[in-house]
Design an enzyme around this catalytic site. Structure first.
Site, PDB file in Angstrom:
ATOM      1  N   SER A  24      40.348  27.300 -38.921  1.00 22.74           N
ATOM      2  CA  SER A  24      39.249  27.794 -39.479  1.00 22.74           C
ATOM      3  C   SER A  24      39.390  27.246 -40.613  1.00 22.74           C
ATOM      4  O   SER A  24      37.943  26.936 -41.429  1.00 22.74           O
ATOM      5  CB  SER A  24      39.201  29.532 -40.245  1.00 22.74           C
ATOM      6  OG  SER A  24      39.891  29.493 -40.943  1.00 22.74           O
ATOM      7  N   GLY A  31      41.553  40.023 -42.368  1.00 17.00           N
ATOM      8  CA  GLY A  31      42.818  39.846 -43.292  1.00 17.00           C
ATOM      9  C   GLY A  31      42.033  40.996 -44.386  1.00 17.00           C
ATOM     10  O   GLY A  31      41.620  42.501 -44.338  1.00 17.00           O
ATOM     11  N   ARG A  32      41.455  40.110 -45.489  1.00 12.82           N
ATOM     12  CA  ARG A  32      41.204  40.651 -46.788  1.00 12.82           C
ATOM     13  C   ARG A  32      40.228  42.143 -46.950  1.00 12.82           C
ATOM     14  O   ARG A  32      40.078  42.435 -47.719  1.00 12.82           O
ATOM     15  CB  ARG A  32      41.391  39.760 -47.829  1.00 12.82           C
ATOM     16  CG  ARG A  32      42.675  38.906 -48.065  1.00 12.82           C
ATOM     17  CD  ARG A  32      42.275  37.772 -48.506  1.00 12.82           C
ATOM     18  NE  ARG A  32      41.933  36.665 -47.600  1.00 12.82           N
ATOM     19  CZ  ARG A  32      41.322  35.260 -48.046  1.00 12.82           C
ATOM     20  NH1 ARG A  32      41.611  34.719 -49.026  1.00 12.82           N
ATOM     21  NH2 ARG A  32      41.219  34.585 -47.160  1.00 12.82           N
ATOM     22  N   VAL A  79      36.582  35.911 -40.443  1.00  6.25           N
ATOM     23  CA  VAL A  79      35.956  36.851 -40.488  1.00  6.25           C
ATOM     24  C   VAL A  79      36.079  37.367 -41.817  1.00  6.25           C
ATOM     25  O   VAL A  79      37.004  37.829 -42.549  1.00  6.25           O
ATOM     26  CB  VAL A  79      35.589  37.774 -39.580  1.00  6.25           C
ATOM     27  CG1 VAL A  79      34.950  39.029 -39.963  1.00  6.25           C
ATOM     28  CG2 VAL A  79      34.608  37.390 -38.192  1.00  6.25           C
ATOM     29  N   GLN A 111      36.978  34.631 -45.027  1.00 10.60           N
ATOM     30  CA  GLN A 111      36.300  32.656 -44.715  1.00 10.60           C
ATOM     31  C   GLN A 111      35.143  32.790 -44.587  1.00 10.60           C
ATOM     32  O   GLN A 111      34.712  31.657 -44.388  1.00 10.60           O
ATOM     33  CB  GLN A 111      37.628  32.427 -44.017  1.00 10.60           C
ATOM     34  CG  GLN A 111      38.821  32.353 -44.231  1.00 10.60           C
ATOM     35  CD  GLN A 111      39.451  32.043 -43.484  1.00 10.60           C
ATOM     36  OE1 GLN A 111      39.516  30.612 -42.559  1.00 10.60           O
ATOM     37  NE2 GLN A 111      41.018  32.686 -42.693  1.00 10.60           N
ATOM     38  N   LYS A 171      52.647  31.124 -36.331  1.00  6.80           N
ATOM     39  CA  LYS A 171      52.648  30.039 -36.716  1.00  6.80           C
ATOM     40  C   LYS A 171      53.517  28.460 -35.661  1.00  6.80           C
ATOM     41  O   LYS A 171      53.525  27.609 -36.510  1.00  6.80           O
ATOM     42  CB  LYS A 171      51.961  29.435 -38.020  1.00  6.80           C
ATOM     43  CG  LYS A 171      50.284  29.763 -38.099  1.00  6.80           C
ATOM     44  CD  LYS A 171      49.618  28.958 -38.341  1.00  6.80           C
ATOM     45  CE  LYS A 171      48.241  29.843 -38.115  1.00  6.80           C
ATOM     46  NZ  LYS A 171      47.738  31.521 -39.050  1.00  6.80           N
ATOM     47  N   LEU A 172      54.743  29.169 -34.342  1.00  8.49           N
ATOM     48  CA  LEU A 172      55.129  27.888 -34.669  1.00  8.49           C
ATOM     49  C   LEU A 172      54.740  26.937 -34.206  1.00  8.49           C
ATOM     50  O   LEU A 172      54.010  26.752 -33.621  1.00  8.49           O
ATOM     51  CB  LEU A 172      56.050  28.605 -33.146  1.00  8.49           C
ATOM     52  CG  LEU A 172      56.503  29.983 -33.387  1.00  8.49           C
ATOM     53  CD1 LEU A 172      56.754  30.047 -32.342  1.00  8.49           C
ATOM     54  CD2 LEU A 172      57.465  29.906 -34.115  1.00  8.49           C
ATOM     55  N   ALA A 173      55.811  25.731 -34.613  1.00  4.45           N
ATOM     56  CA  ALA A 173      55.632  24.088 -34.063  1.00  4.45           C
ATOM     57  C   ALA A 173      57.078  23.520 -34.102  1.00  4.45           C
ATOM     58  O   ALA A 173      57.259  22.937 -35.703  1.00  4.45           O
ATOM     59  CB  ALA A 173      54.769  23.501 -34.879  1.00  4.45           C
ATOM     60  N   PRO A 219      30.892  39.449 -39.388  1.00  3.80           N
ATOM     61  CA  PRO A 219      31.739  40.597 -38.896  1.00  3.80           C
ATOM     62  C   PRO A 219      30.556  39.841 -37.221  1.00  3.80           C
ATOM     63  O   PRO A 219      29.098  40.166 -37.015  1.00  3.80           O
ATOM     64  CB  PRO A 219      31.894  41.607 -39.019  1.00  3.80           C
ATOM     65  CG  PRO A 219      31.299  41.727 -39.776  1.00  3.80           C
ATOM     66  CD  PRO A 219      30.381  40.007 -40.280  1.00  3.80           C
TER      67      PRO A 219
HETATM   68  P1  XMP Z   1      41.263  36.456 -44.303  1.00  5.11           P
HETATM   69  O1  XMP Z   1      42.535  37.156 -45.438  1.00  5.11           O
HETATM   70  O2  XMP Z   1      41.194  34.876 -44.446  1.00  5.11           O
HETATM   71  O3  XMP Z   1      42.955  37.361 -43.261  1.00  5.11           O
HETATM   72  O4  XMP Z   1      40.664  37.454 -43.201  1.00  5.11           O
HETATM   73  C1  XMP Z   1      42.932  35.703 -42.155  1.00  5.11           C
HETATM   74  C2  XMP Z   1      44.458  35.673 -41.416  1.00  5.11           C
HETATM   75  O5  XMP Z   1      44.040  35.384 -40.549  1.00  5.11           O
HETATM   76  C3  XMP Z   1      45.003  33.966 -40.107  1.00  5.11           C
HETATM   77  N1  XMP Z   1      44.566  32.299 -39.796  1.00  5.11           N
HETATM   78  C4  XMP Z   1      43.756  31.656 -38.706  1.00  5.11           C
HETATM   79  N2  XMP Z   1      45.046  31.756 -37.941  1.00  5.11           N
HETATM   80  N3  XMP Z   1      44.658  30.119 -36.886  1.00  5.11           N
HETATM   81  C5  XMP Z   1      45.397  30.596 -36.604  1.00  5.11           C
HETATM   82  O6  XMP Z   1      46.006  31.454 -36.241  1.00  5.11           O
HETATM   83  C6  XMP Z   1      43.186  29.770 -37.887  1.00  5.11           C
HETATM   84  O7  XMP Z   1      42.577  28.807 -38.076  1.00  5.11           O
HETATM   85  C7  XMP Z   1      43.405  30.707 -38.530  1.00  5.11           C
HETATM   86  N4  XMP Z   1      42.763  31.098 -40.279  1.00  5.11           N
HETATM   87  C8  XMP Z   1      43.410  31.505 -40.644  1.00  5.11           C
HETATM   88  C9  XMP Z   1      45.487  33.818 -41.591  1.00  5.11           C
HETATM   89  O8  XMP Z   1      46.440  33.318 -41.375  1.00  5.11           O
HETATM   90  C10 XMP Z   1      45.040  35.306 -41.940  1.00  5.11           C
HETATM   91  O9  XMP Z   1      46.349  36.033 -41.402  1.00  5.11           O
END
Ligand code: XMP
Length: 237
Positions: free
Chosen positions: A131, A207-208, A186, A189, A75-77, A193
């Site tokens: 998200s 992820g999780r 997905v 959060q 997430k470069l900024a 799916p």
């Molecule tokens: P989970 O475990 O919630 O992981 O399924 C979600 C993954 O997505 C990343 N994440 C985001 N990355 N914009 C992004 O670039 C977003 O809005 C965003 N929301 C979640 C989070 O870092 C994790 O790796």
């Protein structure tokens, strides 16, 4: 054309597995990649994971399993020079793509990063919205401006939230089919799916829901099965 598109076209599931939690040991990460690389389209490694295990350890996994796709979710900024240096350092270990924030803007920011990504042959993905709910406080208010940055930059793809499908629809209708849309949110959060793909995303980032399972293959296959079911029931083809 991105290698990621080739992997999707080869029939792999439209899932990128997010690996963030350092409790996933390096050997479990290796097992995850080995067992699911032909099932899912790739892996996204987050900062907590990269910082905990270090680039040399991650290189050892990437080198062992080259036939998939790895995104460094930094997430470069920052200013162009610093984002470029970070990308050069991180991508030395074999990552195929990096993620940067869209709000940074082009001049002195994303323009320079894009040139370095092009030199390195690394795909660039731009966050257009997030998200979590706080995204509605700032990001979503300026989404058209961020999307105009994306159009000026021409990255490989963008990130848009599965938790707000109306944002994915907005991003797709603004950008057309030129860019890949990767969608997190997905599973853990709350988004179902398939719902992000139905709204216009190419891939869902999970992820999780996968990484916390004892059985990575079963969890990945269940997500993919649920995606297909959602698309069928909602008539999204
Ligand atoms: P989970 O475990 O919630 O992981 O399924 C979600 C993954 O997505 C990343 N994440 C985001 N990355 N914009 C992004 O670039 C977003 O809005 C965003 N929301 C979640 C989070 O870092 C994790 O790796």
């Amino acid at each position: 054309m991105s290698r990621l598109l080739d992997l999707i076209r080869s029939g792999r599931g439209r899932v990128i597995v997010a690996v963030d939690d350092p409790l996933i040991t390096l050997s479990r990460f290796k097992e995850l990649v080995m067992k699911t690389k032909d099932v899912v389209s790739g892996f996204k490694l987050g900062l907590p994971y990269i910082l905990s295990y270090g680039l040399d350890s991650i290189r050892s996994v990437i080198t062992d399993f080259r036939d998939t796709y790895y995104i460094a979710d930094l997430k470069l900024a920052d200013i162009d020079v610093v984002m470029s240096l970070t990308t050069k350092v991180v991508c030395r270990v074999g990552f195929n793509g990096v993620i940067a924030h869209g709000f940074v803007g082009l001049k002195g920011g994303l323009d320079g990063l894009k040139s370095v990504c092009d030199e390195l042959g690394v795909d660039l993905y731009i966050v257009t919205s997030m998200s979590h709910l706080g995204s509605t406080e700032i990001y979503d208010l300026v989404i058209d401006k961020v999307l105009s940055v994306v159009e000026g930059l021409r990255p490989t793809g963008v990130i848009a939230p599965a938790t707000r499908p109306e944002v994915i629809r907005r991003v797709r209708s603004y950008l057309g089919r030129t860019y890949l849309i990767l969608s997190p949110g997905v599973g853990a959060q709350g988004a179902s799916p398939g719902s992000a793909i139905c709204a216009g995303a190419d891939l869902e980032i999970v992820g999780r829901a996968i990484t916390s399972s004892q059985d990575f293959v079963k969890a990945s296959e269940e997500v993919i099965k649920s995606q297909l079911k959602y698309l069928e029931v909602s008539r999204c083809y």
